[in-house]
Design a protein around this motif. Structure first.
Motif, mmCIF file in Angstrom:
data_model
loop_
_atom_site.group_PDB
_atom_site.id
_atom_site.type_symbol
_atom_site.label_atom_id
_atom_site.label_comp_id
_atom_site.label_asym_id
_atom_site.label_seq_id
_atom_site.Cartn_x
_atom_site.Cartn_y
_atom_site.Cartn_z
ATOM 1 N N THR A 56 0.909 -0.997 -0.105
ATOM 2 C CA THR A 56 0.061 0.085 -0.028
ATOM 3 C C THR A 56 0.914 1.117 0.089
ATOM 4 O O THR A 56 0.378 2.478 0.056
ATOM 5 N N ILE A 57 2.219 1.004 0.227
ATOM 6 C CA ILE A 57 2.967 2.233 -0.071
ATOM 7 C C ILE A 57 3.785 2.425 -1.204
ATOM 8 O O ILE A 57 4.675 1.440 -1.495
ATOM 9 N N ALA A 58 3.343 3.421 -2.004
ATOM 10 C CA ALA A 58 3.907 3.544 -3.324
ATOM 11 C C ALA A 58 5.381 4.146 -3.374
ATOM 12 O O ALA A 58 5.616 5.136 -3.724
ATOM 13 N N GLY A 117 9.037 10.716 4.803
ATOM 14 C CA GLY A 117 10.151 9.736 4.163
ATOM 15 C C GLY A 117 9.510 8.782 3.217
ATOM 16 O O GLY A 117 10.212 8.195 2.518
ATOM 17 N N THR A 118 7.990 8.856 3.235
ATOM 18 C CA THR A 118 7.349 7.963 2.442
ATOM 19 C C THR A 118 6.170 8.990 1.728
ATOM 20 O O THR A 118 5.719 10.004 2.288
ATOM 21 N N PRO A 119 5.721 8.574 0.528
ATOM 22 C CA PRO A 119 4.658 9.282 -0.075
ATOM 23 C C PRO A 119 3.382 9.078 0.817
ATOM 24 O O PRO A 119 3.283 8.174 1.812
ATOM 25 N N PHE A 120 2.327 10.043 0.209
ATOM 26 C CA PHE A 120 1.184 9.919 1.078
ATOM 27 C C PHE A 120 0.466 8.441 0.796
ATOM 28 O O PHE A 120 0.585 8.031 -0.113
ATOM 29 N N ASN A 121 0.100 7.939 2.007
ATOM 30 C CA ASN A 121 -0.499 6.558 1.850
ATOM 31 C C ASN A 121 -1.759 6.466 2.856
ATOM 32 O O ASN A 121 -1.988 7.111 3.566
ATOM 33 N N PRO A 122 -2.311 5.357 2.897
ATOM 34 C CA PRO A 122 -3.531 5.136 3.711
ATOM 35 C C PRO A 122 -3.334 5.210 5.044
ATOM 36 O O PRO A 122 -4.426 5.154 5.951
ATOM 37 N N PHE A 123 -2.223 5.145 5.603
ATOM 38 C CA PHE A 123 -1.785 5.342 6.958
ATOM 39 C C PHE A 123 -1.377 6.768 7.417
ATOM 40 O O PHE A 123 -0.850 6.968 8.529
ATOM 41 N N PHE A 124 -1.676 7.718 6.563
ATOM 42 C CA PHE A 124 -1.151 9.137 7.127
ATOM 43 C C PHE A 124 -1.988 9.733 8.255
ATOM 44 O O PHE A 124 -0.996 10.266 9.122
ATOM 45 N N HIS A 125 -2.996 9.331 8.631
ATOM 46 C CA HIS A 125 -3.597 9.737 9.778
ATOM 47 C C HIS A 125 -3.102 9.377 10.982
ATOM 48 O O HIS A 125 -3.138 9.849 12.019
ATOM 49 N N ALA A 126 -2.761 7.966 10.910
ATOM 50 C CA ALA A 126 -2.300 7.173 12.030
ATOM 51 C C ALA A 126 -0.858 7.895 12.148
ATOM 52 O O ALA A 126 -0.340 7.798 13.409
ATOM 53 N N TYR A 127 0.045 8.042 11.175
ATOM 54 C CA TYR A 127 1.205 8.885 11.531
ATOM 55 C C TYR A 127 1.219 10.168 12.045
ATOM 56 O O TYR A 127 2.106 10.515 12.834
ATOM 57 N N VAL A 128 -0.052 10.749 11.582
ATOM 58 C CA VAL A 128 -0.080 12.183 12.317
ATOM 59 C C VAL A 128 -0.388 12.036 13.917
ATOM 60 O O VAL A 128 0.017 12.957 14.608
#
Length: 296
Positions: A56-58, A117-128
């Protein structure tokens, strides 16, 4: 002095120093514990997702491998340090505040890497959420800490000059490493070599270290040597975070290289180097955190 005050002073004087930690306790309030619990749940979920769903991480394979190495250390090292430290503090062991703060700092560091360090991905809000919870946890914890209680039990038997020198040497070496990596790119027209094959447009590690980590190391060493308030707490927390980070770098270099052996962005040869640095960091942490002798 009243009779009660005289008796209390006598009891405190006769109490073994090792029991002073139990007497002072670590009354930090409920909010830091709640934030730490929520952070642990969010960080565990984000780490498991990075390990189980890399597709899921491009990003280039090497970047995904690095991220998975970071997630693995976060799951197996950093979160256990956070959980054990909060439980020990809840039982009144104030010395474990350095483990709590060190783990929070490490999670904030890794959250920035996940975000930038990674592109926008489905876990963005979890990282925030990881970044926000870790930073606000540090604020809430530091606001409620009894620094005097910490100073009475943390780092009292530490070789202050040796520990301070260790922090300064690490700060200087990492600073020189990042200067060597960034300055030539500023003077030339080619992008920095450390970005080659990563898919990143800038270096989040260099940003965090230049802006926060390296100044904090210099400040911790200075405060420790001068015997200033917050010196021992900051130094101990930095020692914990540094040991965790060198572990993370060693693992993410190994997994990044395994994901793409041809990429210059990761090298398995660095893993044993950072393994040695981790052992050295653990030694200095053990020297700093030696318990007070139980003498009447």
């Amino acid at each position: 002095m009243t009779a009660v005050g005289s008796i209390a002073s006598r009891v405190a004087a006769e109490r073994p120093e090792g029991e002073l930690e139990e007497a002072t306790g670590a009354r930090v309030g409920r909010l830091p514990f709640v934030l730490a619990f929520v952070l642990a749940v969010v960080a565990a979920g984000a780490s498991i997702a990075a390990l189980a769903l890399p597709g899921t991480i491009a990003s280039p394979a090497v970047t995904v491998g690095n991220m998975q190495g970071t997630a693995l250390v976060l799951l197996l090292v950093t979160l256990p340090v956070l959980i054990v430290s909060t439980l020990r503090v809840a039982r009144g062991h104030v010395a474990w505040l350095i483990g709590w703060l060190g783990a929070l700092a490490s999670i904030a560091y890794q959250a920035v890497l996940f975000l930038f360090g990674t592109p926008f991905n489905p876990f963005f809000h979890a990282y925030v959420a990881m970044l926000s919870l870790s930073v606000w946890s540090m604020v809430a914890l530091c606001a409620s800490i009894d620094v005097g209680a910490v100073e009475r039990v943390v780092g009292r038997r530490a070789p202050r000059r040796a520990v301070a020198a260790y922090l300064v040497v690490n700060a200087v070496l990492f600073g020189l490493l990042w200067i060597q990596a960034t300055v030539p790119a500023l003077l030339g027209q080619l992008p920095p070599a450390f970005l080659a094959g990563t898919g990143m447009t800038t270096g989040p590690v260099q940003v965090i270290d230049f802006a926060f980590t390296l100044p904090a190391m210099f400040a911790g060493a200075w405060l420790l040597l001068r015997g200033r308030r917050w010196g021992r707490l900051l130094t101990g927390s930095l020692l914990v975070a540094l040991a965790v980070e060198t572990t993370s770098i060693g693992v993410d270099q190994w997994m990044g290289h395994a994901a793409d052996p041809a990429s210059p962005a990761a090298s398995a040869a660095l893993t044993p180097v950072f393994g040695v640095l981790t052992l050295l960091g653990v030694v200095f942490l053990a020297l700093f955190a030696r318990p007070i002798r139980r003498t009447s």
